[in-house]
Write a protein that holds these residues in place. Structure first.
Motif, short mmCIF file in Angstrom:
data_model
loop_
_atom_site.label_atom_id
_atom_site.label_comp_id
_atom_site.label_asym_id
_atom_site.label_seq_id
_atom_site.Cartn_x
_atom_site.Cartn_y
_atom_site.Cartn_z
N VAL A 286 0.84 -1.20 0.00
CA VAL A 286 0.00 0.00 0.00
C VAL A 286 0.88 1.25 0.00
N ALA A 287 1.93 1.22 0.85
CA ALA A 287 2.84 2.37 0.94
C ALA A 287 3.47 2.65 -0.40
N PHE A 288 3.90 1.58 -1.09
CA PHE A 288 4.56 1.77 -2.38
C PHE A 288 3.62 2.43 -3.37
N LEU A 289 2.37 1.92 -3.46
CA LEU A 289 1.44 2.46 -4.45
C LEU A 289 1.03 3.90 -4.09
N LEU A 290 0.67 4.09 -2.82
CA LEU A 290 0.16 5.40 -2.41
C LEU A 290 1.23 6.49 -2.56
N PHE A 291 2.40 6.26 -1.96
CA PHE A 291 3.41 7.32 -1.98
C PHE A 291 4.14 7.38 -3.31
N GLY A 292 4.14 6.25 -4.03
CA GLY A 292 4.64 6.29 -5.39
C GLY A 292 3.81 7.23 -6.23
N ALA A 293 2.48 7.15 -6.06
CA ALA A 293 1.59 8.03 -6.83
C ALA A 293 1.80 9.48 -6.43
N ILE A 294 1.91 9.73 -5.11
CA ILE A 294 2.12 11.11 -4.66
C ILE A 294 3.45 11.64 -5.20
N GLY A 295 4.50 10.80 -5.12
CA GLY A 295 5.80 11.21 -5.63
C GLY A 295 5.75 11.49 -7.12
N TYR A 296 4.96 10.69 -7.83
CA TYR A 296 4.82 10.86 -9.28
C TYR A 296 4.24 12.24 -9.59
N LEU A 297 3.36 12.72 -8.70
CA LEU A 297 2.76 14.04 -8.91
C LEU A 297 3.73 15.15 -8.52
N ILE A 298 4.59 14.89 -7.52
CA ILE A 298 5.50 15.94 -7.05
C ILE A 298 6.72 16.06 -7.97
N GLY A 299 7.13 14.93 -8.56
CA GLY A 299 8.32 14.91 -9.42
C GLY A 299 8.38 16.03 -10.44
N PRO A 300 7.32 16.20 -11.26
CA PRO A 300 7.38 17.26 -12.28
C PRO A 300 7.54 18.65 -11.69
N ILE A 301 6.95 18.88 -10.49
CA ILE A 301 7.08 20.20 -9.86
C ILE A 301 8.54 20.46 -9.54
N LEU A 302 9.19 19.44 -8.94
CA LEU A 302 10.62 19.57 -8.62
C LEU A 302 11.42 19.81 -9.89
N TYR A 303 11.07 19.06 -10.93
CA TYR A 303 11.79 19.20 -12.19
C TYR A 303 11.65 20.62 -12.73
N VAL B 53 11.03 23.40 -11.07
CA VAL B 53 11.77 24.38 -10.27
C VAL B 53 13.26 24.26 -10.55
N ARG B 54 13.74 23.00 -10.64
CA ARG B 54 15.17 22.79 -10.86
C ARG B 54 15.61 23.33 -12.20
N ASN B 55 14.70 23.32 -13.17
CA ASN B 55 15.07 23.78 -14.51
C ASN B 55 14.42 25.11 -14.87
N SER B 56 13.99 25.85 -13.84
CA SER B 56 13.36 27.14 -14.12
C SER B 56 14.44 28.17 -14.43
N ARG B 57 13.98 29.36 -14.82
CA ARG B 57 14.95 30.39 -15.20
C ARG B 57 15.18 31.39 -14.08
N THR B 58 14.92 30.99 -12.83
CA THR B 58 15.25 31.87 -11.71
C THR B 58 16.77 31.93 -11.58
N ALA B 59 17.24 32.86 -10.75
CA ALA B 59 18.67 33.10 -10.67
C ALA B 59 19.42 31.85 -10.24
N ARG B 60 18.94 31.15 -9.21
CA ARG B 60 19.63 29.98 -8.70
C ARG B 60 18.68 28.80 -8.59
N PRO B 61 18.42 28.09 -9.68
CA PRO B 61 17.45 26.99 -9.62
C PRO B 61 17.86 25.89 -8.64
N GLU B 62 19.17 25.65 -8.49
CA GLU B 62 19.63 24.62 -7.58
C GLU B 62 19.22 24.93 -6.16
N LEU B 63 19.41 26.22 -5.83
CA LEU B 63 19.09 26.70 -4.49
C LEU B 63 17.58 26.68 -4.25
N MET B 64 16.82 27.05 -5.28
CA MET B 64 15.37 27.07 -5.15
C MET B 64 14.82 25.66 -4.97
#
Lengths: 328, 312
Positions: free
Chosen positions: B89-106, B108-119
């Protein structure tokens, strides 16, 4: 282009208000004002490295705590030194620690530095928890000195000095240009002949020392400290949120974020008491600011370029005519 | 019996063993440490993978561990089911949540702000704080244990007696880690993940959709981390404040192994489990966190790119 004198109106007004504050407000609000000044100063100290040099420090509470513990140990039995003598001692201890932590790790990518500072702060917390001379988890008591005005004016002095130093060093000197250059492109800055390792270390030590001064005043002010209250991760969390919320790498960002968030904190505390809910709010604030307001509140009013206008202008433009989005 | 290996207030130093028992205690400590190290390895491997692909240091790792633990607690306390049932259950539930969060992190990491790594770092830090505060608000400061069919049982081999639950957790951990390694080294998608970790530009040129891959990797990592959380909660116990401890574990392993190094993470995790077990047994469990932080810090000072392999 604003005239030279127009820019002075706001700082002078702030100093006048700060100087006259105790005549207008009662002791309760004076304590809140003292706390707000402390947090504005701490946020500014974090911003020196985080905002101007672009290195995230997740262990700033270590230096706040070092200042607090040095003062507590030197003022308590058996040493009993006067308060203002303990501040330079705290500065010396903090500067040595900052050089030891920053020297090797600032040469690496920011991620290692973030981990190293975080580990340093947590190690100090655990150290203070298990050692006898720090009073263990129970902490230390300081000789009480119940004079709200003394602490208020000491905090005003420290905060104004912090902002003056930041203004002079980071906004109006060659040193500030070097720091910003290495933030924007480290390799290019190095190619220009800037000793980036040295500049980063100087910035880090200055930032650490500033936090330790506030720690010293805080310890004497609250007369009781323990590892959680001065080394705790929540202290760093709060500094990070304040700077991000106010705006990274500006002078007014940490001031807006520090004062604003501290007052919100006190209002929450008045209504709901000491609640874990505040931690969740801090976390949500960081996430939302990173996602939607990467330049912070100060960024809303800063003209990025004459052509595109402020973020607010753009938002209004979008609403009105579907203007060009995105940043240049 | 849930053990309290957490930073306890009192230094509960163990009573001095007699001469003949000294070797037994040593062996017992070593094996206990290695077993815990195996569980730590599961989520630190994911942590390293995430760094390799997303170039983000995930502060929230401890948050996922604790969430997995709470899921197990609620499954066992409310549904009266065995705590181990929470693993899938943990794998499916948090895997799904992580799947939704992943693109957000991506983004931010690849945004055009001054320091994407820091953000991006600030974002995971905020996520961790949000998870911790949210869990403290919702579930309070109390510590919960997770009963399983194996709780209380123990396994005796020669002079060494280890709790059955630790053995089972280590077996699960080996299965999870083994599966992950097989996936990484024996499938086409695993090849794409490793290629992306090595060189994003080249991988993208070869037709890897980095954005989608990042979402998948973060989902996989969050799911595995939550599963490790179930195991940790079954061995020890769970409360919202221990997340910090697991974030520290992941950092420790990452620094020892070098950020992004998956193979080194396995070795470093076993080392970490052993160090912790020995400090807890021979010095006192309140010193274990201090010892780990101090080691981590010294390694950073002496050999900041990791001592097992050169990091990124």
């Amino acid at each position: 282009m604003k005239s030279r004198w127009a820019g002075l109106i706001i700082p002078v007004a702030i100093v006048v208000v700060l100087a006259l504050m105790p005549t207008f407000v009662n002791n309760y609000w004076l304590r809140i004002a003292t706390g707000a000044l402390m947090w504005a100063g701490l946020a500014c100290s974090w911003n020196m490295l985080g905002g101007y040099a672009g290195y995230i420090n997740f262990g700033q509470s270590a230096f706040f705590g070092l200042g607090a513990y040095t003062t507590a140990l030197l003022m308590g039995d058996p040493i009993n030194l006067p308060f203002f003598v303990t501040i330079p001692a705290g500065i010396a201890v903090t500067a040595i620690c900052a050089v030891v932590v920053g020297g090797p790790t600032l040469r690496l990518r920011g991620a290692y530095f973030a981990i190293a500072t975080w580990a340093f702060a947590e190690a100090l917390t655990q150290f203070a928890n298990v050692m006898n001379f720090t009073g263990g988890i129970g902490g230390l008591n300081l000789p009480p000195f119940l004079n709200e005005r003394f602490f208020y004016y000491t905090m005003v002095g420290a905060a104004v000095l912090t902002y003056l130093i930041t203004w002079a060093l980071f906004e109006h000197s060659r040193f500030g240009l070097k720091v910003k250059a290495l933030r924007d492109h480290e390799a290019a800055a190095e190619a220009m002949g800037i000793n980036t390792s040295l500049v980063k270390l100087q910035t880090f030590v200055l930032s650490a020392v500033t936090a330790s001064v506030f720690g010293a005043i805080f310890a004497y002010w609250v007369t009781f400290i323990n590892p959680k209250s001065v080394f705790g991760g929540d202290i760093t969390d709060q500094m990070v949120v304040m700077v991000l919320l106010g705006g990274l790498g500006s002078l007014r960002g940490p001031a807006i974020g520090g004062v604003g968030l501290f007052v919100i904190n006190r209002l929450i505390w008045m209504h709901w008491g000491d609640t874990a809910f505040y931690i969740a709010i801090l976390g949500a604030a960081i996430v939302l600011v990173v996602l939607f307001l990467p330049d912070g509140i100060a960024g809303l009013f800063t003209r990025r370029s004459t052509k595109s206008g402020t973020v607010l202008d753009k938002a209004v433009g979008k609403l009105v005519g579907g203007g060009e989005g995105g940043r240049g | 019996m849930p053990e309290s290996g957490f930073a306890s207030i009192l230094s509960n130093k163990q009573s001095e063993p007699k001469n003949g028992e000294q070797l037994d205690l040593f062996l017992q400590t070593l094996i206990n440490g290695l077993l815990i190290g195996g569980v730590i390895a599961t989520f630190t491997i994911g942590f390293q993978l995430t760094f390799g692909v997303l170039h983000v240091i995930d502060f929230a790792v401890g948050g996922w561990v604790v969430l997995g633990g709470y899921l197990a607690y609620y499954i066992s306390a409310l549904l009266k089911l065995d705590g181990f049932l929470a693993i899938p259950v943990a794998f499916l539930l948090f895997g799904a949540i992580g799947y939704l969060i992943g693109p957000i992190l991506y983004n931010v990491r690849n945004s055009r702000t001054a320091r994407p790594e820091l953000m991006a770092l600030a974002l995971t830090f905020g996520l961790f704080t949000l998870l911790r505060g949210g869990m403290l608000t919702a579930w309070g400061f109390n510590t919960h244990s997770v009963p399983t069919a194996l709780s209380g049982e123990s396994l005796t081999i020669g002079p060494v007696t280890v709790p059955m639950i630790r053995v089972a957790a280590a077996v699960f951990a080996i299965v999870i880690a083994g599966g992950l390694f097989l996936f990484l080294y024996r499938t086409r998608y695993g090849l794409a993940i490793r290629a992306t970790a090595e060189n994003r530009q080249n991988a993208a040129l070869m037709g890897v959709n980095i954005r989608r891959l990042s979402a998948n990797v973060y989902g996989l990592y969050a799911g595995i981390t939550a599963m490790a959380g179930v195991l940790m909660a079954a061995i020890f116990s769970v409360n919202p404040e221990v997340g910090l401890r697991y974030t520290l574990f992941a950092f420790f392993v990452a620094v020892l192994a070098g950020l992004g190094s998956v193979g080194g993470a396995l070795v470093a995790a076993l080392m970490l489990g052993t160090i912790e077990a020995f400090v807890s047994t021979y010095v006192g469990s309140s010193y274990s966190l201090l010892a780990i932080f101090a080691t981590l810090f010294l390694v950073l000072l002496v050999s900041p790119r990791g001592i097992l392999k050169r990091g990124l």
